[in-house]
Motif scaffolding. Structure first.
Motif, short mmCIF file in Angstrom:
data_model
loop_
_atom_site.label_atom_id
_atom_site.label_comp_id
_atom_site.label_asym_id
_atom_site.label_seq_id
_atom_site.Cartn_x
_atom_site.Cartn_y
_atom_site.Cartn_z
N ILE A 99 0.84 -1.21 0.00
CA ILE A 99 0.00 0.00 0.00
C ILE A 99 0.87 1.26 0.00
CG2 ILE A 99 -1.67 1.35 1.33
CD1 ILE A 99 -2.86 -1.10 -0.04
N THR A 100 1.92 1.25 0.80
CA THR A 100 2.82 2.42 0.89
C THR A 100 3.47 2.71 -0.45
OG1 THR A 100 3.28 1.94 3.22
CG2 THR A 100 4.83 3.37 2.07
N PHE A 101 3.92 1.67 -1.13
CA PHE A 101 4.59 1.85 -2.41
C PHE A 101 3.60 2.31 -3.49
CE2 PHE A 101 9.04 0.20 -2.64
CZ PHE A 101 9.26 0.17 -1.28
N ILE A 102 2.45 1.68 -3.56
CA ILE A 102 1.47 2.07 -4.58
C ILE A 102 1.02 3.52 -4.39
CG2 ILE A 102 -0.89 1.66 -5.40
CD1 ILE A 102 -0.46 -1.32 -4.88
N ALA A 103 0.69 3.87 -3.15
CA ALA A 103 0.24 5.24 -2.86
C ALA A 103 1.37 6.25 -3.10
CB ALA A 103 -0.23 5.33 -1.41
N GLY A 104 2.59 5.91 -2.72
CA GLY A 104 3.72 6.81 -2.90
C GLY A 104 4.02 7.07 -4.37
N ILE A 105 3.98 6.01 -5.17
CA ILE A 105 4.22 6.16 -6.61
C ILE A 105 3.14 7.02 -7.26
CG2 ILE A 105 4.28 4.92 -8.82
CD1 ILE A 105 5.53 2.55 -7.22
N ALA A 106 1.87 6.74 -6.92
CA ALA A 106 0.75 7.50 -7.48
C ALA A 106 0.84 8.97 -7.08
CB ALA A 106 -0.58 6.90 -7.00
N ALA A 107 1.20 9.22 -5.83
CA ALA A 107 1.31 10.60 -5.34
C ALA A 107 2.43 11.36 -6.05
CB ALA A 107 1.55 10.59 -3.83
N TRP A 108 3.58 10.69 -6.23
CA TRP A 108 4.71 11.34 -6.90
C TRP A 108 4.36 11.68 -8.35
CZ3 TRP A 108 8.76 14.09 -6.17
CH2 TRP A 108 9.75 14.20 -7.15
N LEU A 109 3.70 10.75 -9.05
CA LEU A 109 3.31 11.00 -10.44
C LEU A 109 2.30 12.15 -10.53
CD1 LEU A 109 2.97 7.32 -11.75
CD2 LEU A 109 4.80 8.97 -12.27
N TYR A 110 1.41 12.22 -9.54
CA TYR A 110 0.43 13.31 -9.53
C TYR A 110 1.11 14.66 -9.31
CZ TYR A 110 -3.33 16.41 -8.02
OH TYR A 110 -4.17 17.48 -7.90
N LEU A 197 -2.15 9.36 6.61
CA LEU A 197 -2.22 10.59 5.81
C LEU A 197 -3.04 11.66 6.51
CD1 LEU A 197 -2.84 9.12 2.22
CD2 LEU A 197 -0.68 9.88 3.20
N LEU A 198 -4.19 11.26 7.03
CA LEU A 198 -5.07 12.21 7.72
C LEU A 198 -4.39 12.78 8.96
CD1 LEU A 198 -7.81 13.55 7.89
CD2 LEU A 198 -8.70 11.53 9.05
N GLN A 199 -3.72 11.93 9.72
CA GLN A 199 -3.00 12.39 10.91
C GLN A 199 -1.95 13.45 10.55
OE1 GLN A 199 -1.72 8.49 12.56
NE2 GLN A 199 -2.38 9.33 14.51
N ILE A 219 2.29 14.75 -0.84
CA ILE A 219 3.65 14.87 -0.31
C ILE A 219 3.84 13.92 0.86
CG2 ILE A 219 5.29 16.41 0.85
CD1 ILE A 219 4.19 18.69 -0.82
N THR A 220 2.80 13.76 1.69
CA THR A 220 2.88 12.84 2.82
C THR A 220 3.04 11.40 2.33
OG1 THR A 220 1.44 14.30 4.12
CG2 THR A 220 1.72 12.06 4.92
N ALA A 221 2.32 11.04 1.27
CA ALA A 221 2.43 9.69 0.71
C ALA A 221 3.85 9.44 0.18
CB ALA A 221 1.41 9.50 -0.41
N VAL A 222 4.43 10.45 -0.47
CA VAL A 222 5.82 10.34 -0.95
C VAL A 222 6.78 10.23 0.23
CG1 VAL A 222 7.67 11.52 -2.21
CG2 VAL A 222 5.33 11.57 -3.09
N PHE A 223 6.49 10.98 1.27
CA PHE A 223 7.27 10.96 2.50
C PHE A 223 7.34 9.55 3.09
CE2 PHE A 223 6.98 11.20 7.19
CZ PHE A 223 8.19 11.81 7.49
#
Length: 290
Positions: A99-110, A197-199, A219-223
């Motif tokens: 989940i961390t990797f998928i969300a991080g990749i999607a966030a960076w591309l966005y 993310l919400l926190q 940015i938090t997802a990439v973090f």
């Protein structure tokens, strides 16, 4: 500092309370996930699963990449099932990593898509991981997802190896997990990630960092993606978190003190408080045994 104090004592105080409550929800979901996975070897109550998760944090705090977490969670299982639970804990960790990797990749591309010019101001190290290594991370994520959903077949192949055949008892329970159960575990992990993310966004707002919410979420997802890649010990993690937060959130905000306080606050709430609670449980177990 004055802005931070006003945020903490003003109308933003409820967000700090929300972050604290979300910490309980976060570990509550992890306890449910752990209880769900354990049903393949031993049925335990939710309260015991919650205690096991907190105890795991007490052991994880001083260990590289949280490996001590396994030891803490074992303490609430029957003698014959403790080592068997290690494989299940690995499944839980892999699901969270997916989940961390998928969300991080999607966030960076966005973030690249919407064209934040400041992305080019990142340090060379962060640029390397988030640009040059992006496709390596994508490939690794695809492999990780494949492995995750084929644990049963992979386990059966490993069992045939002569070197590990006599130890197959410790991980045969993984072979019983079907795709529906693995997806359920993945959903638990996704819910936890949403809470993370919400926190973080709430804590940033408490500390006076008020930017576009969607950008802060990305940015938090990439973090979290970078944190997952960098090996560290939880006690030393606060320094890495602070430096990385300044690098990433500094792209959209000049409130460096607020960014630093947010990173430290989240670390204290999500890592130190559960570890302290887990330590008290460990002490109670030792006293009970004596």
């Amino acid at each position: 500092m004055q802005v931070l104090w006003i945020s903490l004592t003003g109308t933003e105080w409820w967000k700090l309370v929300a972050v604290l409550l979300l910490m309980l929800v976060n570990w509550g979901i992890e306890a449910k996930k752990w209880q769900f996975l354990l049903q393949t070897i031993q049925v335990i109550g939710y309260t015991k699963a919650f205690k096991a998760v907190l105890t795991g944090q007490a052991f994880a705090i001083n260990s590289p990449n949280n490996v001590g977490e396994y030891v803490g969670r074992m303490m609430y299982l029957d003698e014959g099932n403790r080592l068997r639970s290690v494989a299940l804990n690995m499944v839980a960790s892999i699901s969270q990593l997916v989940i961390t990797f998928i969300a991080g990749i999607a966030a960076w591309l966005y973030l690249k898509h919407i064209g934040i010019e400041a992305l080019g101001k990142l340090s060379d190290a962060v640029q390397y991981w988030l640009q040059n290594m992006l496709w390596v991370i994508v490939l690794f994520t695809v492999v990780l997802v494949f492995v995750y959903y084929n644990l049963s077949g992979i386990t059966k192949l490993i069992e045939k190896l002569s070197l590990v055949k006599k130890y197959s008892y410790f991980f045969t329970n993984i072979a019983t997990l079907n795709w529906k159960e693995l997806t359920t575990v993945l959903i638990f992990s996704a819910l936890r990630f949403v809470i993370f993310l919400l926190q973080y966004v709430l804590m940033l707002q408490v500390c006076g960092v008020h930017e576009n919410v969607l950008v802060l979420v990305c940015i938090t997802a990439v973090f979290f993606l970078v944190l997952a890649i960098v090996p560290t010990i939880a006690l030393a993690e606060v320094g890495i978190r602070g430096a990385l937060s300044l690098q990433l959130f500094g792209l959209v905000s000049s409130n460096m003190l607020g960014i630093l306080f947010a990173a430290t606050g989240i670390w204290l709430i999500n890592r130190i408080l559960p570890a302290l609670a887990g330590s008290m449980l460990v002490l109670r177990i030792k006293l009970f045994k004596k």
